[in-house]
Design a protein around this motif. Structure first.
Motif, mmCIF file in Angstrom:
data_model
loop_
_atom_site.group_PDB
_atom_site.id
_atom_site.type_symbol
_atom_site.label_atom_id
_atom_site.label_comp_id
_atom_site.label_asym_id
_atom_site.label_seq_id
_atom_site.Cartn_x
_atom_site.Cartn_y
_atom_site.Cartn_z
ATOM 1 N N ALA A 1 0.828 -1.209 0.000
ATOM 2 C CA ALA A 1 0.000 0.000 0.000
ATOM 3 C C ALA A 1 0.858 1.253 0.000
ATOM 4 O O ALA A 1 0.482 2.256 -0.584
ATOM 5 N N ALA A 2 2.020 1.210 0.639
ATOM 6 C CA ALA A 2 2.877 2.387 0.730
ATOM 7 C C ALA A 2 3.292 2.885 -0.649
ATOM 8 O O ALA A 2 3.486 4.067 -0.850
ATOM 9 N N THR A 3 3.444 1.982 -1.596
ATOM 10 C CA THR A 3 3.839 2.367 -2.946
ATOM 11 C C THR A 3 2.841 3.340 -3.554
ATOM 12 O O THR A 3 3.199 4.229 -4.297
ATOM 13 N N THR A 4 1.588 3.160 -3.236
ATOM 14 C CA THR A 4 0.552 3.993 -3.826
ATOM 15 C C THR A 4 0.028 5.043 -2.848
ATOM 16 O O THR A 4 -0.975 5.690 -3.127
ATOM 17 N N ALA A 5 0.690 5.219 -1.733
ATOM 18 C CA ALA A 5 0.184 6.132 -0.708
ATOM 19 C C ALA A 5 0.308 7.594 -1.113
ATOM 20 O O ALA A 5 -0.545 8.397 -0.786
ATOM 21 N N ASP A 6 1.388 7.956 -1.792
ATOM 22 C CA ASP A 6 1.574 9.355 -2.164
ATOM 23 C C ASP A 6 2.509 9.470 -3.365
ATOM 24 O O ASP A 6 3.096 8.494 -3.809
ATOM 25 N N ALA A 7 2.629 10.680 -3.852
ATOM 26 C CA ALA A 7 3.441 10.927 -5.046
ATOM 27 C C ALA A 7 4.907 10.562 -4.816
ATOM 28 O O ALA A 7 5.567 10.055 -5.721
ATOM 29 N N ARG B 1 -2.026 6.867 -11.415
ATOM 30 C CA ARG B 1 -3.403 7.368 -11.424
ATOM 31 C C ARG B 1 -3.961 7.423 -10.004
ATOM 32 O O ARG B 1 -4.628 8.384 -9.621
ATOM 33 N N GLU B 2 -3.673 6.415 -9.199
ATOM 34 C CA GLU B 2 -4.192 6.357 -7.827
ATOM 35 C C GLU B 2 -3.682 7.504 -6.962
ATOM 36 O O GLU B 2 -4.384 7.963 -6.071
ATOM 37 N N VAL B 3 -2.467 7.971 -7.215
ATOM 38 C CA VAL B 3 -1.941 9.102 -6.435
ATOM 39 C C VAL B 3 -2.211 10.432 -7.115
ATOM 40 O O VAL B 3 -1.814 11.477 -6.622
ATOM 41 N N GLY B 4 -2.871 10.385 -8.266
ATOM 42 C CA GLY B 4 -3.283 11.601 -8.939
ATOM 43 C C GLY B 4 -2.244 12.241 -9.838
ATOM 44 O O GLY B 4 -2.430 13.372 -10.292
ATOM 45 N N LEU B 5 -1.152 11.542 -10.127
ATOM 46 C CA LEU B 5 -0.111 12.123 -10.975
ATOM 47 C C LEU B 5 -0.453 12.071 -12.451
ATOM 48 O O LEU B 5 0.112 12.822 -13.243
ATOM 49 N N ASP C 1 -3.889 11.551 -15.287
ATOM 50 C CA ASP C 1 -5.322 11.447 -15.543
ATOM 51 C C ASP C 1 -5.496 10.619 -16.796
ATOM 52 O O ASP C 1 -4.590 10.536 -17.633
ATOM 53 N N VAL C 2 -6.658 10.012 -16.939
ATOM 54 C CA VAL C 2 -6.929 9.167 -18.102
ATOM 55 C C VAL C 2 -8.299 9.519 -18.666
ATOM 56 O O VAL C 2 -9.201 9.931 -17.935
ATOM 57 N N ARG C 3 -8.391 9.392 -19.977
ATOM 58 C CA ARG C 3 -9.681 9.553 -20.632
ATOM 59 C C ARG C 3 -9.771 8.511 -21.742
ATOM 60 O O ARG C 3 -8.751 8.066 -22.279
ATOM 61 N N ASP C 4 -10.973 8.128 -22.028
ATOM 62 C CA ASP C 4 -11.196 7.169 -23.110
ATOM 63 C C ASP C 4 -11.432 7.933 -24.407
ATOM 64 O O ASP C 4 -12.146 8.935 -24.430
ATOM 65 N N GLU C 5 -10.795 7.445 -25.442
ATOM 66 C CA GLU C 5 -10.985 7.997 -26.787
ATOM 67 C C GLU C 5 -11.175 6.809 -27.710
ATOM 68 O O GLU C 5 -10.193 6.183 -28.127
ATOM 69 N N GLY C 6 -12.427 6.506 -27.991
ATOM 70 C CA GLY C 6 -12.708 5.296 -28.756
ATOM 71 C C GLY C 6 -12.304 4.082 -27.946
ATOM 72 O O GLY C 6 -12.702 3.933 -26.799
ATOM 73 N N ARG C 7 -11.463 3.253 -28.523
ATOM 74 C CA ARG C 7 -11.000 2.040 -27.826
ATOM 75 C C ARG C 7 -9.699 2.276 -27.056
ATOM 76 O O ARG C 7 -9.196 1.372 -26.409
ATOM 77 N N GLN C 8 -9.159 3.478 -27.171
ATOM 78 C CA GLN C 8 -7.884 3.785 -26.506
ATOM 79 C C GLN C 8 -8.109 4.502 -25.184
ATOM 80 O O GLN C 8 -9.062 5.253 -25.017
ATOM 81 N N ARG C 9 -7.163 4.288 -24.276
ATOM 82 C CA ARG C 9 -7.116 5.053 -23.039
ATOM 83 C C ARG C 9 -5.943 6.021 -23.194
ATOM 84 O O ARG C 9 -4.813 5.607 -23.423
ATOM 85 N N ILE C 10 -6.229 7.296 -23.054
ATOM 86 C CA ILE C 10 -5.230 8.337 -23.252
ATOM 87 C C ILE C 10 -4.857 8.891 -21.879
ATOM 88 O O ILE C 10 -5.727 9.310 -21.105
ATOM 89 N N TYR C 11 -3.554 8.896 -21.612
ATOM 90 C CA TYR C 11 -3.055 9.378 -20.316
ATOM 91 C C TYR C 11 -2.390 10.737 -20.482
ATOM 92 O O TYR C 11 -1.786 11.031 -21.502
ATOM 93 N N ARG C 12 -2.511 11.541 -19.434
ATOM 94 C CA ARG C 12 -1.849 12.850 -19.424
ATOM 95 C C ARG C 12 -1.330 13.109 -18.014
ATOM 96 O O ARG C 12 -1.866 12.624 -17.017
ATOM 97 N N LEU C 13 -0.290 13.894 -17.975
ATOM 98 C CA LEU C 13 0.344 14.268 -16.715
ATOM 99 C C LEU C 13 -0.531 15.261 -15.961
ATOM 100 O O LEU C 13 -1.091 16.176 -16.558
ATOM 101 N N ASN C 14 -0.645 15.076 -14.672
ATOM 102 C CA ASN C 14 -1.318 16.035 -13.801
ATOM 103 C C ASN C 14 -0.210 16.717 -13.000
ATOM 104 O O ASN C 14 0.075 16.363 -11.865
ATOM 105 N N GLY C 15 0.452 17.689 -13.640
ATOM 106 C CA GLY C 15 1.646 18.314 -13.082
ATOM 107 C C GLY C 15 1.448 18.963 -11.734
ATOM 108 O O GLY C 15 2.371 19.009 -10.918
#
Length: 128
Positions: A14-20, A65-69, A71-85
């Protein structure tokens, strides 16, 4: 395995995903963040860039994604990821506290290197 060992093992996971901070401790996750810093990318692009299997990339993306770094959105059949700086700000703020110390040390190192260069050229005033 005792219950206390199981709890400790579960806490370690759990610690791995606890924070950035914990999330970016893993080099592959930093590579993903570096790739996303240039813009949005589908998972397939990240797989190609990192040269590792899609399930591994997806696992790292889940943590980010779990720590919020990311974000993801669906575009058709693809999942597109972007940085949450903005979620990197706590890391930036913590590292920034050491910037003056690093700058001072690099400045001192520059002086030492210049002195060594002068001595090497014979420009120095050493007594040898």
């Amino acid at each position: 395995m005792s219950i206390s060992e199981y709890i400790l093992l579960d806490m370690a996971r759990a610690a791995t995903t606890a924070d950035a901070f914990n999330a970016v401790a893993e080099p592959r996750r930093r590579q993903i963040l570096d790739s996303l810093a240039a813009g949005e990318r589908p998972v397939a692009d990240l797989v190609e860039r990192l040269g590792i299997a899609q399930p591994q990339v997806s696992k790292h993306l889940r943590v980010l994604r779990e720590v919020g770094l990311v974000d993801v959105r669906d575009e058709g059949r693809q999942r597109i990821y972007r940085l949450n700086g903005s979620r990197l700000k706590p890391i930036h703020d913590w590292v920034a506290r050491y910037e003056d110390t690093w700058s001072e040390r690099f400045d001192r190192l520059d002086v030492v290197l210049e002195d060594l260069k002068r001595k090497e050229r014979g420009d120095g005033n050493d007594d040898e």
